[in-house]
Enzyme design. Structure first.
Site, PDB file in Angstrom:
ATOM      1  N   LYS A 194       0.853  -1.186   0.000  1.00  0.00           N
ATOM      2  CA  LYS A 194       0.000   0.000   0.000  1.00  0.00           C
ATOM      3  C   LYS A 194       0.886   1.231   0.000  1.00  0.00           C
ATOM      4  CE  LYS A 194      -2.967   2.778   3.026  1.00  0.00           C
ATOM      5  NZ  LYS A 194      -3.614   2.901   4.352  1.00  0.00           N
ATOM      6  N   GLU A 239      -8.881  12.355  12.053  1.00  0.00           N
ATOM      7  CA  GLU A 239      -8.027  11.258  12.513  1.00  0.00           C
ATOM      8  C   GLU A 239      -7.200  11.663  13.721  1.00  0.00           C
ATOM      9  OE1 GLU A 239      -5.472   7.575  10.672  1.00  0.00           O
ATOM     10  OE2 GLU A 239      -6.519   9.010   9.407  1.00  0.00           O
ATOM     11  N   GLU A 283      -6.891  -2.027   2.956  1.00  0.00           N
ATOM     12  CA  GLU A 283      -6.208  -0.775   3.262  1.00  0.00           C
ATOM     13  C   GLU A 283      -6.302  -0.465   4.752  1.00  0.00           C
ATOM     14  OE1 GLU A 283      -6.748   4.010   2.396  1.00  0.00           O
ATOM     15  OE2 GLU A 283      -7.815   2.572   1.128  1.00  0.00           O
ATOM     16  N   GLU A 421     -12.035  10.621  -5.074  1.00  0.00           N
ATOM     17  CA  GLU A 421     -11.935  10.597  -3.615  1.00  0.00           C
ATOM     18  C   GLU A 421     -11.113  11.780  -3.107  1.00  0.00           C
ATOM     19  OE1 GLU A 421      -9.735   7.917  -0.236  1.00  0.00           O
ATOM     20  OE2 GLU A 421     -10.893   6.835  -1.746  1.00  0.00           O
TER      21      GLU A 421
END
Length: 436
Positions: A194, A239, A283, A421
């Site tokens: 990733k 986050e 992910e 996105e």
């Protein structure tokens, strides 16, 4: 590295400048005085305003009683050493004694050690905090006397930005789509699992953009995020990289995203599809594993949920997992943030391979985007988020900003969908700069 108010102070054995002693006083104030915290901020430049607010609680400040900057590989260690000196030397009268009272520093750190943006810690001259029904006022000065206690009041609404124009940043959307395609090919070739790729967008206004306008708009529209401002970096991050509070450590991991439709019934279906998406679950698993592995050496016990939940924000939905642990080694919140950075949520897996690919193909300096941003107090408690959904003021022009967004790329990623996105993730700051 540098320090305010006196860059010429003698250095200690580690080469970190010794701070002038700070005189600090925290008093309780009626919670009703605090009102909306960001509404109390006076008119100041973007580097004079600090914020860490969520759902009406948190901290805001203004002025700079002391500040520290550093760059390079040791920026976290240098900042931690400076803060240890400052907080230990400070003369503090704290009548409230909660996390975030007494002497507090706000900080933001560059994503990459090589970035000239480096790291900044700022101790505001005035700080207002609120936690539930308790509110407080902290005043700070370098020297023997405190500054006058300010009269707190809701300030007049800030002026809206004028004639804001957006333009491509380092890469156009089409070129960035090609970068994503290259990354997917590298993942398919087995070089890594990733990588998180970011893009930027330039914003130019007819005159200086008041940071209070941005903070008010973000706090009104994204109350479930942490609305932050530190040294010209402004945003609303969903986050939480790490919170340390009285021995308990918490980290909220977000990875896996889908754009909301605006229709509640359809959004529920989208949330269900996100929760079943093998690409997004993969992910997310990488990101959770990287956080758990980084926190484990500092914790005596940990709780890592087996599956994520769907976090609903105003414009997007994320897969989310809250990782918790019990601290065993006394590491400060800043030290924990350093251990966690960069997580798979902003870099990739394996870290070294992903970071190398970012440096090779991304085509820009992230600055302090995707780096830790937050605060800590003299006990080491504090909260640090990841600087997402944010904009950085130009160093020499308060009418110019760079907006940032990033996406996690795995084997099943579709480059065109990743552009969409990233566009969704740019919406909070684009809207904050608008007058509508």
């Amino acid at each position: 590295m540098s320090i305010l108010p006196s860059p010429a102070d003698p250095a200690d054995s580690r080469g970190v400048p010794t701070a002038l002693p700070l005189v600090v006083r925290t008093v309780q104030i009626p919670a009703t005085i605090a009102g909306s915290l960001v509404d109390l901020l006076p008119a100041r430049g973007p580097r004079e305003v600090t914020s860490w607010v969520r759902r009406g609680d948190g901290l805001v400040g203004w002025g700079r009683a002391a500040a520290f900057t550093a760059a390079g590989t040791h920026r976290f260690a240098d900042a931690s050493a400076w803060w240890a000196q400052v907080s230990e030397a400070a003369v503090v009268r704290d009548e409230v004694r909660l996390p975030g009272t007494g002497v507090v520093a706000f900080g933001s750190f560059s994503y990459a050690a090589s970035s000239p943006s480096g790291a900044t810690l700022v101790v505001p001259e005035v700080l207002v905090g609120r936690r539930g029904s308790t509110a407080w006022l902290t005043t700070v000065a370098a020297g023997a006397q405190l500054p006058p206690t300010p009269a707190l009041a809701v300030q007049s609404p800030p002026e809206a930005p004028e004639d804001v124009r957006f333009a491509d940043g380092s890469l156009s959307a089409a070129r960035w789509e090609g970068v994503v395609a290259r990354a997917v090919a590298r993942i398919a070739a087995g070089e890594l699992d990733k990588v998180v790729l970011a893009r930027d967008l330039a914003a130019d206004a007819a005159g200086p953009v008041d940071p209070r306008w941005l903070l008010r708009r973000l706090a009104e529209r994204y109350e479930t995020t942490w609305v932050f401002a530190v040294d010209g970096l402004v945003g609303a991050t969903p986050e939480l990289l790490v919170r340390r509070e009285r021995g308990l450590v918490t980290s909220r991991v977000l990875a896996g995203t889908i754009r909301r439709s605006g229709n509640d019934e359809h959004d529920l279906a989208l949330a269900a599809s996100l929760a079943r998406s093998s690409k997004d679950l993969e992910e997310h698993e990488y990101a959770v594993r990287s956080v758990a592995d980084a926190l484990a050496p500092h914790c005596s016990s940990m709780n890592v949920p087996d599956s994520p939940f769907v976090l609903h924000l105003a414009n997007v939905m994320h897969l989310a997992t809250d990782v918790t642990g019990v601290l065993r080694d006394g590491t400060t919140s800043l030290g924990l943030a350093a251990s966690l950075h960069p997580s798979a949520a902003v870099c990739g897996t394996p870290t070294a391979s992903a970071d190398s690919l970012i440096d090779e193909v991304e085509g820009m300096d992230r600055g302090r985007y995707a780096g830790p941003v937050g605060w800590l107090d003299a006990t080491g408690d504090g909260e640090w988020g990841i600087a997402l959904r944010c904009a950085a003021y130009d160093a020499g022009d308060d009418a110019r900003l760079r907006l940032f967004a990033g996406c996690g790329i795995v084997a099943g990623s579709d480059p065109e969908a990743e552009v969409a996105e990233s566009d969704a993730k740019l919406v909070p700051m684009r809207d904050a700069l608008s007058t509508l």
